[in-house]
Design an enzyme around this catalytic site. Structure first.
Site, PDB file in Angstrom:
ATOM      1  N   GLU A 299      -5.696   6.409   8.791  1.00  0.00           N
ATOM      2  CA  GLU A 299      -6.511   4.996   9.260  1.00  0.00           C
ATOM      3  C   GLU A 299      -7.676   5.117  10.094  1.00  0.00           C
ATOM      4  O   GLU A 299      -8.788   4.403  10.097  1.00  0.00           O
ATOM      5  CB  GLU A 299      -5.656   3.789   9.679  1.00  0.00           C
ATOM      6  CG  GLU A 299      -5.126   2.859   8.544  1.00  0.00           C
ATOM      7  CD  GLU A 299      -4.543   1.644   9.018  1.00  0.00           C
ATOM      8  OE1 GLU A 299      -4.609   1.287  10.030  1.00  0.00           O
ATOM      9  OE2 GLU A 299      -3.778   0.899   7.956  1.00  0.00           O
ATOM     10  N   HIS A 320      12.167  23.190  -0.980  1.00  0.00           N
ATOM     11  CA  HIS A 320      12.676  23.161  -2.178  1.00  0.00           C
ATOM     12  C   HIS A 320      11.999  22.272  -3.162  1.00  0.00           C
ATOM     13  O   HIS A 320      12.315  22.020  -4.256  1.00  0.00           O
ATOM     14  CB  HIS A 320      14.291  22.906  -2.143  1.00  0.00           C
ATOM     15  CG  HIS A 320      14.965  24.087  -1.650  1.00  0.00           C
ATOM     16  ND1 HIS A 320      15.706  25.221  -2.219  1.00  0.00           N
ATOM     17  CD2 HIS A 320      15.111  24.261  -0.214  1.00  0.00           C
ATOM     18  CE1 HIS A 320      16.110  25.911  -1.166  1.00  0.00           C
ATOM     19  NE2 HIS A 320      15.580  25.370   0.131  1.00  0.00           N
ATOM     20  N   LYS A 434      -6.443  -6.174  -0.147  1.00  0.00           N
ATOM     21  CA  LYS A 434      -6.125  -7.635   0.110  1.00  0.00           C
ATOM     22  C   LYS A 434      -6.852  -8.304  -0.510  1.00  0.00           C
ATOM     23  O   LYS A 434      -6.497  -9.362  -1.366  1.00  0.00           O
ATOM     24  CB  LYS A 434      -6.160  -7.753   1.557  1.00  0.00           C
ATOM     25  CG  LYS A 434      -5.196  -6.905   2.357  1.00  0.00           C
ATOM     26  CD  LYS A 434      -5.314  -7.352   3.949  1.00  0.00           C
ATOM     27  CE  LYS A 434      -4.661  -6.306   5.112  1.00  0.00           C
ATOM     28  NZ  LYS A 434      -4.810  -6.536   6.328  1.00  0.00           N
TER      29      LYS A 434
HETATM   30  O1  PA5 Z   1      -3.159   0.027  12.547  1.00  0.00           O
HETATM   31  C1  PA5 Z   1      -3.625  -1.404  12.159  1.00  0.00           C
HETATM   32  O2  PA5 Z   1      -4.527  -1.932  12.501  1.00  0.00           O
HETATM   33  C2  PA5 Z   1      -2.948  -1.731  10.578  1.00  0.00           C
HETATM   34  O3  PA5 Z   1      -2.117  -0.601  10.246  1.00  0.00           O
HETATM   35  C3  PA5 Z   1      -1.976  -2.849  10.991  1.00  0.00           C
HETATM   36  O4  PA5 Z   1      -1.266  -2.526  12.013  1.00  0.00           O
HETATM   37  C4  PA5 Z   1      -1.267  -3.481   9.946  1.00  0.00           C
HETATM   38  O5  PA5 Z   1      -2.135  -3.742   8.891  1.00  0.00           O
HETATM   39  C5  PA5 Z   1      -0.426  -4.685  10.235  1.00  0.00           C
HETATM   40  O6  PA5 Z   1      -1.586  -5.794  10.665  1.00  0.00           O
HETATM   41  P1  PA5 Z   1      -0.949  -6.777  11.547  1.00  0.00           P
HETATM   42  O7  PA5 Z   1      -0.288  -6.304  12.843  1.00  0.00           O
HETATM   43  O8  PA5 Z   1      -2.085  -7.653  11.771  1.00  0.00           O
HETATM   44  O9  PA5 Z   1       0.181  -7.628  10.645  1.00  0.00           O
END
Ligand code: PA5
Length: 447
Positions: A299, A320, A434
């Site tokens: 990310e 394996h 989303k």
């Molecule tokens: O690193 C990030 O920002 C994302 O992976 C969020 O943690 C994830 O989408 C969950 O979001 P939230 O904490 O707003 O529910």
């Protein structure tokens, strides 16, 4: 030397040392030499140092999201409240259910799975997928049990945990009655914004805030990771101690800083030919630490057509399945081994008078030695197959080491992302699925 590699070119932990009393991580890059010379690393190092300086001066891109740098210190101030809450939950419940996804899930799970000797209080995870089968099984597991929900969402609007919270809250009401659930719900969210924050205010749930400048994947040392870990039985004081020592060590703008060296190596190999980094461990209990790292790296860096694709392998199981590819497949990978020098416990191979399986050459030898030799043999094999390999090694997997690893990787990936020329602190691409999913589900106001 029976059954082992003759050539111990990889460190066996002799270089592991302590810093402020905390055992530190060592980065072994010897086998990279056919691919990267020390002079290549030295030449690139000034860019890493400059990136680190821009972080420390809080002048880098999106510097308002550098709150994770303060967590080892500020987390310490929250320890008392978190420890009291953890004790109450342990006393009054059979288990905890942690609801969250991505950065609001993986760090806690990584630590809890890595530290089974400490994490003895049962913790279940929910809201990290939309599988009805998974959640139905969880509901069945909770039947007849006393449980508390810990709902974690920074935005307070993420669909997966929101759906799971509704389902599990209904289960709480069914089990305890609607007048008796408030002390069984803990919310960890933004201090002022989001649907979850307002629900908590209206209903009077206990809230631990996530500091506004801390993004999900950098939040493990905030209440997001600390509350589930403390309930599980992990010493969050020791975890923060490991994190603080690592922060001191990896904040140094010096060429010897291993977090910077790791960032430089990743960038150079990515520029030359590597598209994938495989984080390989010989400790199944680190499976979720690898998952946490995959989110942190993926990310943070997967933007503008750039970034190493983060993958992982858990050995020797995956030798394996993926071993063939790692040995002889497309040479597009860098392999980083994440290992501990010493086991936490051991089992010796029993002798057998008949020796029908021809295994007596291993009789009396500890399983940890066999695992270590598998590691050394694999490193040697994959390097000889043309993969750039390096290792990140901790003396032993304990709570301080886990705290240190969190900071090592956070610092390194932040620097690495800045060197790539992208913003490591946003995740605009996550929104696309989303929007399309909401559209398909008919969410009001979504086109
Ligand atoms: O690193 C990030 O920002 C994302 O992976 C969020 O943690 C994830 O989408 C969950 O979001 P939230 O904490 O707003 O529910």
């Amino acid at each position: 030397m029976p059954g082992g590699c003759r050539d111990h070119r990889f460190g066996t932990g002799g270089r592991a040392f302590e810093w402020r009393g905390v055992s530190m991580i060592t980065l072994d890059t010897k086998l990279l030499r056919p691919h990267l010379g020390d002079d290549d690393i030295a030449h690139e190092m000034p860019h890493a140092i400059e990136a680190l300086r821009s972080i420390l001066r809080r002048e880098c891109v999106q510097a308002d999201m550098l709150g994770w740098l303060d967590l080892p210190g500020t987390g310490t101030r929250e320890i008392g409240a978190i420890a009291d809450t953890a004790k109450r939950i342990q006393d009054e419940n059979d288990c905890l259910v942690v609801i969250g996804i991505g950065g609001s899930y993986l760090g806690a799970r990584a630590a809890i799975e890595a530290l089974p000797d400490s994490a003895r209080f049962p913790v279940h995870f929910a809201g990290n997928n939309l599988s009805p089968e998974y959640h139905e099984r969880l509901l069945a597991t909770l039947s007849g049990k006393r449980f508390t929900l810990c709902v974690i969402s920074k935005s307070g609007t993420t669909t997966e945990p929101a759906v799971a919270f509704r389902i599990l809250k209904a289960k709480l009401i069914e089990a305890f009655g609607s007048d008796h659930i408030n002390n069984r719900i803990i919310v960890i969210t933004d201090p002022s914004a989001g649907a979850l924050r307002s629900i908590a205010g209206t209903e009077g749930y206990m809230v631990f805030p996530i500091p506004p400048g801390v993004g999900g994947r950098f939040s493990v040392l905030s209440a997001v990771g600390l509350v589930p870990c403390a309930v599980a039985g992990i010493s969050i004081r020791e975890m923060l101690r490991g994190a603080e020592a690592a922060l001191g060590r990896y904040s140094k703008p010096l060429a010897e800083n291993d977090a910077l060296r790791y960032a430089v190596i990743r960038n150079l190999l990515h520029r030359r030919r590597c598209a994938v980094e495989v984080l390989s461990t010989f400790h199944p209990e680190l499976t979720y630490l690898c998952e946490w790292w995959k989110q942190l790296a993926g990310e943070s860096e997967g933007k503008k057509g750039k970034g190493l694709y983060p993958a992982s392998a858990v050995m020797t199981t995956d030798l394996h399945s993926l071993g063939q590819y790692l040995q002889e497949g497309a040479r597009i990978m860098l392999e980083t081994f994440l290992v501990a020098t010493e086991p936490r416990r051991d089992i010796a191979v029993p002798p057998d008078t008949d020796d029908l399986d021809n295994l007596n050459y291993l009789a009396g030898r500890p399983m940890s030695e066999i695992n270590r030799k598998a590691f050394e043999g694999t490193v040697d094999a994959h390097a000889s197959g043309g993969l750039p390999v390096l290792s990140i090694e901790v003396p032993v997997i304990n709570v301080e080491a886990i705290g240190s690893l969190f900071v090592f990787f956070e610092m390194s990936i932040a620097v690495s992302g800045l060197m790539l020329g992208i913003n490591p602190f946003d995740q605009p691409g996550v929104e696309e699925y989303k929007r399309r999913m909401f559209n398909l589900l008919g969410k009001p106001g979504v086109e």
